[in-house]
Design a protein around this motif. Structure first.
Motif, PDB file in Angstrom:
ATOM      1  N   PRO A  10       0.857  -1.194   0.000  1.00  0.00           N
ATOM      2  CA  PRO A  10       0.000   0.000   0.000  1.00  0.00           C
ATOM      3  C   PRO A  10       0.884   1.232   0.000  1.00  0.00           C
ATOM      4  O   PRO A  10       1.708   1.371   0.893  1.00  0.00           O
ATOM      5  CB  PRO A  10      -0.780  -0.107   1.302  1.00  0.00           C
ATOM      6  N   PRO A  11       0.731   2.056  -0.968  1.00  0.00           N
ATOM      7  CA  PRO A  11       1.700   3.152  -1.165  1.00  0.00           C
ATOM      8  C   PRO A  11       1.828   3.959   0.113  1.00  0.00           C
ATOM      9  O   PRO A  11       0.831   4.458   0.640  1.00  0.00           O
ATOM     10  CB  PRO A  11       1.099   3.962  -2.314  1.00  0.00           C
ATOM     11  N   ARG A  12       3.020   3.987   0.625  1.00  0.00           N
ATOM     12  CA  ARG A  12       3.276   4.725   1.861  1.00  0.00           C
ATOM     13  C   ARG A  12       3.881   6.063   1.500  1.00  0.00           C
ATOM     14  O   ARG A  12       5.054   6.135   1.133  1.00  0.00           O
ATOM     15  CB  ARG A  12       4.235   3.922   2.756  1.00  0.00           C
ATOM     16  N   PRO A  13       3.089   7.087   1.561  1.00  0.00           N
ATOM     17  CA  PRO A  13       3.600   8.399   1.133  1.00  0.00           C
ATOM     18  C   PRO A  13       4.689   8.891   2.065  1.00  0.00           C
ATOM     19  O   PRO A  13       4.680   8.588   3.251  1.00  0.00           O
ATOM     20  CB  PRO A  13       2.370   9.292   1.211  1.00  0.00           C
ATOM     21  N   ASP A  14       5.632   9.578   1.508  1.00  0.00           N
ATOM     22  CA  ASP A  14       6.710  10.112   2.323  1.00  0.00           C
ATOM     23  C   ASP A  14       6.335  11.457   2.915  1.00  0.00           C
ATOM     24  O   ASP A  14       6.718  11.792   4.014  1.00  0.00           O
ATOM     25  CB  ASP A  14       7.971  10.271   1.475  1.00  0.00           C
ATOM     26  N   GLY A  15       5.550  12.197   2.157  1.00  0.00           N
ATOM     27  CA  GLY A  15       5.230  13.534   2.624  1.00  0.00           C
ATOM     28  C   GLY A  15       3.812  13.638   3.126  1.00  0.00           C
ATOM     29  O   GLY A  15       2.981  12.786   2.855  1.00  0.00           O
ATOM     30  N   GLU A  16       3.542  14.643   3.918  1.00  0.00           N
ATOM     31  CA  GLU A  16       2.224  14.788   4.512  1.00  0.00           C
ATOM     32  C   GLU A  16       1.107  15.025   3.505  1.00  0.00           C
ATOM     33  O   GLU A  16       0.025  14.491   3.681  1.00  0.00           O
ATOM     34  CB  GLU A  16       2.252  15.907   5.547  1.00  0.00           C
ATOM     35  N   PRO A  17       1.362  15.785   2.441  1.00  0.00           N
ATOM     36  CA  PRO A  17       0.248  16.096   1.545  1.00  0.00           C
ATOM     37  C   PRO A  17      -0.512  14.856   1.087  1.00  0.00           C
ATOM     38  O   PRO A  17      -1.734  14.839   1.111  1.00  0.00           O
ATOM     39  CB  PRO A  17       0.925  16.802   0.368  1.00  0.00           C
ATOM     40  N   SER A  18       0.197  13.800   0.702  1.00  0.00           N
ATOM     41  CA  SER A  18      -0.512  12.644   0.184  1.00  0.00           C
ATOM     42  C   SER A  18      -1.158  11.835   1.304  1.00  0.00           C
ATOM     43  O   SER A  18      -2.099  11.102   1.091  1.00  0.00           O
ATOM     44  CB  SER A  18       0.432  11.768  -0.639  1.00  0.00           C
ATOM     45  N   LEU A  19      -0.617  11.958   2.519  1.00  0.00           N
ATOM     46  CA  LEU A  19      -1.209  11.262   3.660  1.00  0.00           C
ATOM     47  C   LEU A  19      -2.666  11.657   3.844  1.00  0.00           C
ATOM     48  O   LEU A  19      -3.490  10.857   4.228  1.00  0.00           O
ATOM     49  CB  LEU A  19      -0.455  11.631   4.939  1.00  0.00           C
ATOM     50  N   MET A  20      -2.950  12.901   3.530  1.00  0.00           N
ATOM     51  CA  MET A  20      -4.255  13.448   3.857  1.00  0.00           C
ATOM     52  C   MET A  20      -5.412  12.723   3.190  1.00  0.00           C
ATOM     53  O   MET A  20      -6.508  12.733   3.701  1.00  0.00           O
ATOM     54  CB  MET A  20      -4.305  14.923   3.442  1.00  0.00           C
TER      55      MET A  20
ATOM     56  N   PRO B 216      -6.566   2.990  13.474  1.00  0.00           N
ATOM     57  CA  PRO B 216      -5.690   4.045  13.994  1.00  0.00           C
ATOM     58  C   PRO B 216      -4.315   3.545  14.411  1.00  0.00           C
ATOM     59  O   PRO B 216      -3.323   4.252  14.246  1.00  0.00           O
ATOM     60  CB  PRO B 216      -6.473   4.595  15.200  1.00  0.00           C
ATOM     61  N   LEU B 217      -4.262   2.319  14.918  1.00  0.00           N
ATOM     62  CA  LEU B 217      -2.969   1.791  15.349  1.00  0.00           C
ATOM     63  C   LEU B 217      -2.047   1.636  14.146  1.00  0.00           C
ATOM     64  O   LEU B 217      -0.851   1.913  14.210  1.00  0.00           O
ATOM     65  CB  LEU B 217      -3.186   0.433  16.041  1.00  0.00           C
ATOM     66  N   ASP B 218      -2.665   1.215  13.039  1.00  0.00           N
ATOM     67  CA  ASP B 218      -1.902   1.054  11.805  1.00  0.00           C
ATOM     68  C   ASP B 218      -1.392   2.410  11.310  1.00  0.00           C
ATOM     69  O   ASP B 218      -0.237   2.538  10.901  1.00  0.00           O
ATOM     70  CB  ASP B 218      -2.807   0.393  10.750  1.00  0.00           C
ATOM     71  N   LEU B 219      -2.247   3.402  11.424  1.00  0.00           N
ATOM     72  CA  LEU B 219      -1.846   4.753  11.005  1.00  0.00           C
ATOM     73  C   LEU B 219      -0.688   5.243  11.870  1.00  0.00           C
ATOM     74  O   LEU B 219       0.307   5.769  11.358  1.00  0.00           O
ATOM     75  CB  LEU B 219      -3.046   5.704  11.115  1.00  0.00           C
ATOM     76  N   LEU B 220      -0.813   5.011  13.172  1.00  0.00           N
ATOM     77  CA  LEU B 220       0.256   5.420  14.092  1.00  0.00           C
ATOM     78  C   LEU B 220       1.562   4.720  13.751  1.00  0.00           C
ATOM     79  O   LEU B 220       2.634   5.318  13.748  1.00  0.00           O
ATOM     80  CB  LEU B 220      -0.145   5.083  15.534  1.00  0.00           C
ATOM     81  N   LEU B 221       1.448   3.441  13.430  1.00  0.00           N
ATOM     82  CA  LEU B 221       2.645   2.667  13.110  1.00  0.00           C
ATOM     83  C   LEU B 221       3.305   3.193  11.836  1.00  0.00           C
ATOM     84  O   LEU B 221       4.527   3.307  11.753  1.00  0.00           O
ATOM     85  CB  LEU B 221       2.274   1.184  12.948  1.00  0.00           C
ATOM     86  N   THR B 222       2.461   3.559  10.878  1.00  0.00           N
ATOM     87  CA  THR B 222       3.007   4.104   9.624  1.00  0.00           C
ATOM     88  C   THR B 222       3.723   5.424   9.882  1.00  0.00           C
ATOM     89  O   THR B 222       4.825   5.657   9.382  1.00  0.00           O
ATOM     90  CB  THR B 222       1.869   4.318   8.615  1.00  0.00           C
ATOM     91  N   LEU B 223       3.099   6.258  10.721  1.00  0.00           N
ATOM     92  CA  LEU B 223       3.730   7.533  11.056  1.00  0.00           C
ATOM     93  C   LEU B 223       5.047   7.292  11.770  1.00  0.00           C
ATOM     94  O   LEU B 223       6.051   7.969  11.514  1.00  0.00           O
ATOM     95  CB  LEU B 223       2.795   8.367  11.937  1.00  0.00           C
ATOM     96  N   ALA B 224       5.058   6.309  12.655  1.00  0.00           N
ATOM     97  CA  ALA B 224       6.275   6.002  13.407  1.00  0.00           C
ATOM     98  C   ALA B 224       7.375   5.559  12.456  1.00  0.00           C
ATOM     99  O   ALA B 224       8.531   5.959  12.578  1.00  0.00           O
ATOM    100  CB  ALA B 224       5.988   4.904  14.429  1.00  0.00           C
ATOM    101  N   ARG B 225       6.980   4.714  11.475  1.00  0.00           N
ATOM    102  CA  ARG B 225       7.986   4.241  10.522  1.00  0.00           C
ATOM    103  C   ARG B 225       8.547   5.401   9.712  1.00  0.00           C
ATOM    104  O   ARG B 225       9.708   5.398   9.333  1.00  0.00           O
ATOM    105  CB  ARG B 225       7.370   3.211   9.590  1.00  0.00           C
ATOM    106  N   ASN B 226       7.674   6.384   9.456  1.00  0.00           N
ATOM    107  CA  ASN B 226       8.132   7.537   8.686  1.00  0.00           C
ATOM    108  C   ASN B 226       9.152   8.349   9.454  1.00  0.00           C
ATOM    109  O   ASN B 226       9.897   9.129   8.866  1.00  0.00           O
ATOM    110  CB  ASN B 226       6.953   8.412   8.272  1.00  0.00           C
ATOM    111  N   GLN B 227       9.174   8.170  10.767  1.00  0.00           N
ATOM    112  CA  GLN B 227      10.191   8.871  11.557  1.00  0.00           C
ATOM    113  C   GLN B 227      11.550   8.228  11.364  1.00  0.00           C
ATOM    114  O   GLN B 227      12.560   8.744  11.808  1.00  0.00           O
ATOM    115  CB  GLN B 227       9.830   8.834  13.044  1.00  0.00           C
TER     116      GLN B 227
END
Lengths: 267, 233, 233
Positions: free
Chosen positions: A8-18, A27-38
């Protein structure tokens, strides 16, 4: 499959996340994706920074008037609470502390990530029927039935004895057919009546028919029975001097009053 | 050494089919054939296999080598109707049949026949029928021969030379007898309630001798007798 | 025949374990194992095999030897779900993928759920949801049950008595695992406390159990439970 899973395309930048809330498994999955982006080890992730990112992300979506599932909002509320606990000074004895809540969230993220990795490793194994194959044409086991007979010695002997016995008794029945009937005896006696003008021992007439010792009894018995019948009809006379003594008979019609030498006196 | 390398490449291009196969290539081809043949649901032709292997592979040569490699094994590579397949070694086919033993009781006719053979041996089929008073089916004798409790002993020296039957060691073992001489006589049968007093006085049962030796009126069996021992066609 | 056979069997019994295996015996045992495992449609247990080989045979020793002999081949002997199976070598999947019957792709949710059940078993639906942070759709569990990779094991002895799930032998066979203890990374996960269903970690570390035995906090399923096993009308 793992490609799809990871894909599933994991966007690097915030604009596409939206625009991609639907792509997340909660939500846990979303949090995990954000964490990975860190791009840091999840064990050392800053929960505070992560909470802020999440809240900002949800805010953006709401600004765009996109529908946000309730799950995500609940998580947002919880994260806002966590954030406040982490930022404000702890009150004495308050449970759980912000640190504890942050540790719990970090644990859940690590656990989910661990399961994701495990799922990927599982999916990438050599799988039977996809990567590795069993024998294409297994050879079936043929069941050969064969009988094992059993019988006891008793069965054997009983079968033998019964068959032999039936056969043996069968032979006796055949002999019985040679038995003299009353009718046979009467015929014989009637034919001989004319020769019995004088007292004659019955044995004299019967002896020619005593072909075997077994016949003696039947001929004697039937003849005696028949002779009694002839006496009753008044055709012959019978006399016997004592029990088991010879039985004498004569033709009553042609009787001559000539006593035989040893003839017993009239009873 | 760019120049010498280039020369090698040219040589390979010109002569793809006879290209020297490295030991690793060779081994890998053998492995691929093994896997393809193992996983195939049906026998595969050399052409089927060629379509799955690098072009220019000497399929037949490799198949023969694989066949040889498996020759002494529990599975062999065989060729059937021009196609190749792995198959259980012929001498091990017994492993693929499971023996299911069905316990069966002897029929009444079989029990009687067996008992008559035991008491009256050596005895011919005609004699068995005379004693039983009924015709004995071939099936009954065949079945008893199959149990290995009776055997053909020899042939009676009478016209027609009928086969004589007797019991075997297996018979004694199954029925727990030391010898057929241990079979009970008339008095013992009466005592056991197996014979009743209705039997006529002259009734007797034979006292069999189980001697392996032939009786004076018996000839040995001819092991080449096609009537008794059908030859495979 | 029974008597002589019986004698042979007794001789073997008396001296089976101490009898020195001759090289011929050894080779023959290897061949027989090869034949049995090649022919089988399903993985065979050592016990299955022991039932087909002479008594006293060191089945496991022979299997390990056979496994080694086939190690570099196109076909390998592997252990799955405690049983033994010949299958094509993993590195040759490129060659055989054409044979693969197009399989339904597991969704990401299904794969994750399967992994959680495998690593955390026995596990309830609520526990799966807690780990994933989302509601599990009914279809996901149904699909996994239908492929026969997971099964309902029992009921947790907690209020509501939720059903517990675990993996099956078919799961182990499909993923080439001998037991759930061989799940990739299971030891590390255990060590890190990540297989603990409770939060926070560190109090107890449950091991995945696929065994038929129920966990201390599991009750067996009621086979007449209409909720689990809908009765035909």
């Amino acid at each position: 499959m793992w490609e799809v899973y990871r894909a599933p395309p994991r966007p690097d930048g915030e604009p596409s996340l939206m625009i991609d809330v639907d792509g997340y498994e909660g939500p846990l999955d979303l949090l995990l994706t954000l964490a990975r982006n860190q791009k840091v080890d999840i064990t050392r992730i800053s929960i505070l920074a992560l909470a802020e990112q999440y809240l900002a992300f949800i805010e953006r979506i709401r600004d765009l008037r996109l529908e946000v599932a309730a799950d995500y909002l609940v998580m947002a509320a919880w994260l806002a609470y966590l954030k406040s606990k982490l930022l404000l000074p702890e009150e004495e004895g308050e449970e759980p502390t912000g640190e504890e809540l942050a540790a719990e969230l970090a644990f859940r993220l690590r656990r989910l990530e661990a399961m994701r990795d495990a799922a990927a490793r599982l999916a990438n194994r050599n799988r039977l029927g996809r990567d590795v194959f069993p024998r294409g044409a297994p050879e079936p086991v043929v069941v050969v039935r064969h009988a094992e007979y059993s019988a006891t010695l008793y069965d054997l002997l009983a079968a033998y004895a019964q068959r032999r016995q039936e056969k043996a008794i069968g032979i006796v029945t055949v002999k019985k057919r040679q038995v003299w009937s009353l009718h046979d005896a009467r015929d014989m006696l009637t034919r001989l009546i004319g020769r019995m003008a004088d007292w004659t021992p019955m044995e004299v007439f019967l002896s020619p028919h005593f072909s075997t010792p077994e016949m003696r009894a039947t001929v004697r018995a039937s003849s005696f029975g028949a002779s009694l019948e002839l006496v009753r009809e008044g055709r012959i006379e019978l006399r016997q001097t004592e029990p088991f003594a010879p039985l004498y008979m004569r033709d009553r019609i042609h009787a001559v009053p000539l006593p035989a030498p040893e003839a017993p006196t009239d009873a | 050494m760019p120049s010498s390398n280039a020369a090698v490449v040219i040589a390979v291009d010109n002569d793809a089919n006879s290209r020297a196969e490295t030991p690793d290539d060779h081994r890998q081809t053998q492995r691929m054939l093994e896997a393809l043949l193992f996983a195939a649901a049906e026998p595969l032709s050399a052409a089927d296999l060629a379509g799955r292997l690098p072009e220019g592979t000497d399929i037949i040569g490799h198949l023969k080598e694989l066949q040889e490699a498996y020759a002494g094994h529990g599975v062999n590579l065989v060729q059937v109707a021009g196609k190749w397949l792995f198959r259980t070694a012929g001498d091990l086919s017994f492993l693929l049949s499971r023996q299911a033993v069905e316990q069966k009781r002897l029929s009444r006719a079989a029990l009687e026949t067996l008992a008559i053979i035991a008491y009256h041996q050596p005895v011919t089929r005609a004699e068995i029928e005379e004693i039983r008073g009924v015709v004995t089916s071939k099936g009954t004798l065949d079945m008893l021969l199959e149990t290995n409790w009776i055997r053909m002993r020899g042939r009676r020296k009478t016209p027609g030379r009928p086969v004589t039957y007797g019991t075997t060691e297996a018979f004694l073992a199954h029925f727990g007898l030391d010898s057929v001489g241990d079979l009970p006589g008339v008095e013992e049968l009466k005592g056991a309630g197996l014979l009743d007093s209705r039997v006529p006085p002259g009734f007797s049962v034979p006292e069999p001798r189980a001697s392996e030796e032939l009786a004076p009126d018996e000839d040995p069996l001819d092991p080449n007798d096609p009537e008794l021992f059908p030859q495979p066609e």
